[in-house]
Design an enzyme around this catalytic site. Structure first.
Site, PDB file in Angstrom:
ATOM      1  CG  ASP A  88     -51.847   9.179 -24.500  1.00  0.00           C
ATOM      2  OD1 ASP A  88     -52.286   9.640 -23.472  1.00  0.00           O
ATOM      3  OD2 ASP A  88     -50.939   9.233 -25.013  1.00  0.00           O
ATOM      4  CE  LYS A  91     -47.886  12.983 -20.431  1.00  0.00           C
ATOM      5  NZ  LYS A  91     -47.745  13.131 -21.829  1.00  0.00           N
ATOM      6  CD  GLN A 104     -45.964  14.081 -25.100  1.00  0.00           C
ATOM      7  OE1 GLN A 104     -46.005  13.342 -24.026  1.00  0.00           O
ATOM      8  NE2 GLN A 104     -46.631  15.046 -25.221  1.00  0.00           N
TER       9      GLN A 104
END
Ligand code: NDP
Length: 285
Positions: free
Chosen positions: A121, A54, A98
């Site tokens: 997200d 990422k 994460q």
């Protein structure tokens, strides 16, 4: 006729090139460079690879990446403090925590602490609620990528029978909701579904998000169906495979995504897209 393979890598590359142009223009017009902060707690090797990929994608597209690598012993309080700092940091337009977090951490509490305006997200309850009511601010990255892959086939989702296998909050449920908003007739299957193969066989669109290697076999798939494989499974021999028996299902599906090179690259492209959208919102664009 064998299925057309939906090349997630190529699709994602085209999207990333467009993002790169948008980032350049945004910075030129407003001085704002979209910033993404990624937080990784602990030393899970798969998570470390995801976070690194990422970061590289951010750099390549011209975004400002910030990486926070914390030891597994980090306290919940310290992590919450970092999230609050990032919420206030004007250089940051997206915050990514994460998952999975180490055992003992309250993942819900951490995800709820991320400002909904920076929740790229789309996991915050405010964003989940907005998605359900059809007024999304951030669409979760993997489900957003799945829809764009279906759209790349040129087939209209409206009126199609869609079956989503898996009901997780990060994939199954949001994918089902997005398909519903696009006027598909949606069924969600899970571990208690009776006659799962029979249900999946009815589908014009199949989304596999289970986490079980080669779970979807040709006998479950209607000829000509669009088959999107979200699963990522590592076999004992180290090989990466999806939830779909790609080699055999591709002989009868209409379209199919490979693993690797399918949904995975699209997820990262969508993360960049969400971060740029967030920065544009701040810039009033
Ligand atoms: P979860 O483990 O959270 O959910 C799995 C779902 O599959 C559950 O709803 C479960 O049902 C269902 N399931 C499990 N076994 C069966 C079975 N035998 N029959 C029917 N349903 C079953 O997984 P995620 O949604 O987080 O991830 C799914 C897969 O997608 C994983 O392989 C993951 O690695 C991958 N993934 C890939 C991403 C990408 O970018 N490509 C991003 C995110 C995930 P129940 O609820 O009843 O237990």
């Amino acid at each position: 006729m064998p299925a057309q393979v939906i090349d997630g890598k190529a699709l994602a590359q085209a999207i990333r090139e467009k993002i790169s142009e948008e980032v350049h223009l945004l910075e030129k017009d407003t001085g704002i460079k979209p910033g993404l902060a990624a937080i990784l707690v602990g030393d899970d090797p798969a998570s470390a690879v995801y976070v690194r990929n990422k970061k590289i994608a951010c750099e390549k597209a011209g975004l400002y990446p910030q990486e926070h690598l914390l030891p597994a012993s980090t306290s919940q309080e310290t992590l919450l403090k970092l999230v609050h700092q990032l919420n206030e940091d004007p250089r940051i337009h997206g915050i990514l925590v994460q998952l999975p977090l180490p055992p003992g951490m309250d993942s819900q509490a951490i995800l709820h602490a991320v400002s909904p305006e920076k929740d790229v997200d789309g996991f915050h309850p405010v964003n989940v609620g907005r998605l359900v009511t059809g007024d999304p601010m951030f669409i979760p990255c993997t489900p957003k990528g799945v829809i764009q892959m279906i759209d790349s086939t040129g087939q209209d989702i409206a009126g199609k029978r869609a079956v989503v296998i898996g009901r997780s909050n990060i994939v199954g449920k949001p994918v089902a909701m997005l398909l519903l908003h696009r006027h598909a007739t949606v069924t969600i299957c899970h571990s208690r579904t009776k006659d799962l193969p029979g249900v999946v066989r009815e589908a014009d669109i199949v989304i596999a998000a289970i986490g079980k290697p080669l779970f979807v076999t040709p006998d479950m798939v209607k000829e000509g169906a669009i088959v999107i494989d979200v699963g990522i499974n590592r076999l004992a021999n180290g090989k990466l495979v999806g939830d779909v028996d790609f080699g055999r299902v591709k002989e009868l599906a209409g379209w199919i995504t490979p693993v690797p090179g399918g949904v995975g690259p699209m997820t990262i492209a969508m993360l960049l897209q969400n971060t740029v959208e967030s920065a544009k919102r701040v810039a009033g664009k």
